[in-house]
Enzyme design. Structure first.
Site, PDB file in Angstrom:
ATOM      1  N   GLU A 155       0.831  -1.211   0.000  1.00  0.00           N
ATOM      2  CA  GLU A 155       0.000   0.000   0.000  1.00  0.00           C
ATOM      3  C   GLU A 155       0.859   1.253   0.000  1.00  0.00           C
ATOM      4  OE1 GLU A 155      -4.123  -0.491   0.488  1.00  0.00           O
ATOM      5  OE2 GLU A 155      -2.712  -1.185  -1.026  1.00  0.00           O
ATOM      6  N   THR A 189      -6.427   7.856  -4.430  1.00  0.00           N
ATOM      7  CA  THR A 189      -6.372   7.802  -2.971  1.00  0.00           C
ATOM      8  C   THR A 189      -5.551   8.952  -2.405  1.00  0.00           C
ATOM      9  OG1 THR A 189      -6.583   5.395  -3.027  1.00  0.00           O
ATOM     10  CG2 THR A 189      -5.723   6.372  -1.004  1.00  0.00           C
TER      11      THR A 189
END
Length: 320
Positions: free
Chosen positions: A140, A193
């Protein structure tokens, strides 16, 4: 030569009030990663990417920059440093993307989780699933610059996962109530994001924080006791949703449509633009999903969308 195919499904992070500390997995859709092990090295890097499909050429082929290959490299480093297992062969990786990019559906986490499940199987399962979460979180960081676990952990472990602490990592797996269903609707637009995180406040007032804490605690209690009305009234986010909702065309209309159709509650999936709703029956979940799609189409942006209805996935990343 030995080949293993791993699969990991879409996940929803935050779950309204649980910003960066709560996530869950659904059963489908998901990403596939095919790993092929050979004894002879093909390059200086032990992992290379042979192909990527479904990404429209957007994802990097550099194994140190692609989430799926990067986590396998971290996995191999861990085996050598912590378990004394030296890897002298070569792994060729094929990534099949079935999740849309920048969708709020845990796309990068699914690729990482599928790759780790396959790598662990390929090398004789030297790690537990809980150990694999650590590598998925590092993926991530590569994908969006933030090593959050609310997608990575449920992608590996399934169920709901509560992150009690990041340092050290302390995860609590919460099995879902039997009759809890998710409607997940992805409008045909992207929301990165990193940008969705940039609009969030660095500090929040104490009153707002106590509201959020109360909802997180009540949501966990609702999940553990199968109290569906409590689950519904706890899906209130006073921190991230007010800042991110304007970034998603038609969000308020979609949320209202889901609730009118009988959903327990509705909020942004992860950082968006996808939106999820919970229901206590599959029929209501489908009706809510259809209503959400219609609301996207009739909103000012007139966005087409994809919709999935699923119970919560209990299995997590697995071998196909």
């Amino acid at each position: 030569m030995k080949t293993v195919r791993g699969f990991a499904s879409a996940t929803v992070g935050n779950v309204a009030c649980g910003f960066d500390v709560l996530g869950f997995a659904i059963k489908e859709p998901g990403d596939e990663v095919i790993l092929t092990l050979s004894e002879r090295k093909h390059s200086s890097c032990p992992v290379t990417i042979s192909s990527i499909s479904g990404d429209e050429g957007k994802l990097p082929l550099d194994p140190k920059k692609n989430t799926s290959s990067f986590v396998v490299l971290k996995f191999l480093e861990h085996l050598r440093a912590q378990k004394g297992i030296a890897f002298n062969g070569h792994i060729s990786l094929e990534l099949k993307k079935h999740l849309p990019l920048s969708s709020g559906m845990g796309s990068s986490a699914a690729s990482a989780a599928a790759a780790l499940a396959a790598a662990n199987e390929l090398l004789g399962q030297p790690c537990t699933k809980m150990e694999l979460v650590h590598f998925a979180i590092e993926g991530e960081r590569v994908a969006c610059g933030s090593a959050h676990a609310d997608n990575a952990a449920p992608a590996i472990l399934g169920n709901f996962v509560l992150i009690r602490s990041y340092t050290p990592l302390d995860l609590i797996v919460i099995p879902p109530p039997d009759e809890l269903y998710c409607s997940l609707v992805h409008p045909h637009t992207e929301l990165r994001t990193s940008f969705a995180r940039s609009v969030l406040p660095n500090e929040i007032p104490l009153k707002m924080a106590t509201q959020q804490w109360g909802n997180v605690g009540a949501l966990v209690a609702g999940l553990l006791t199968a109290d569906y009305p409590l689950i519904g009234r706890s899906l209130i986010d006073v921190v991230a949703e007010p800042k991110r909702a304007p970034l998603i065309p038609g969000f308020f209309e979609v949320k209202e449509a889901a609730q009118r159709a009988g959903a327990l509650g509705c909020s942004i999936a992860g950082s968006g633009p996808s939106i999820f709703a919970f229901s206590s029956s599959p029929d209501t979940a489908r009706e809510a999903g259809i209503a959400m799609q219609e609301a996207f189409l009739t909103s000012k942006a007139k966005l087409p969308s994809d919709m999935w209805v699923s119970p919560i996935c209990r299995e997590g990343a697995r071998i196909l």
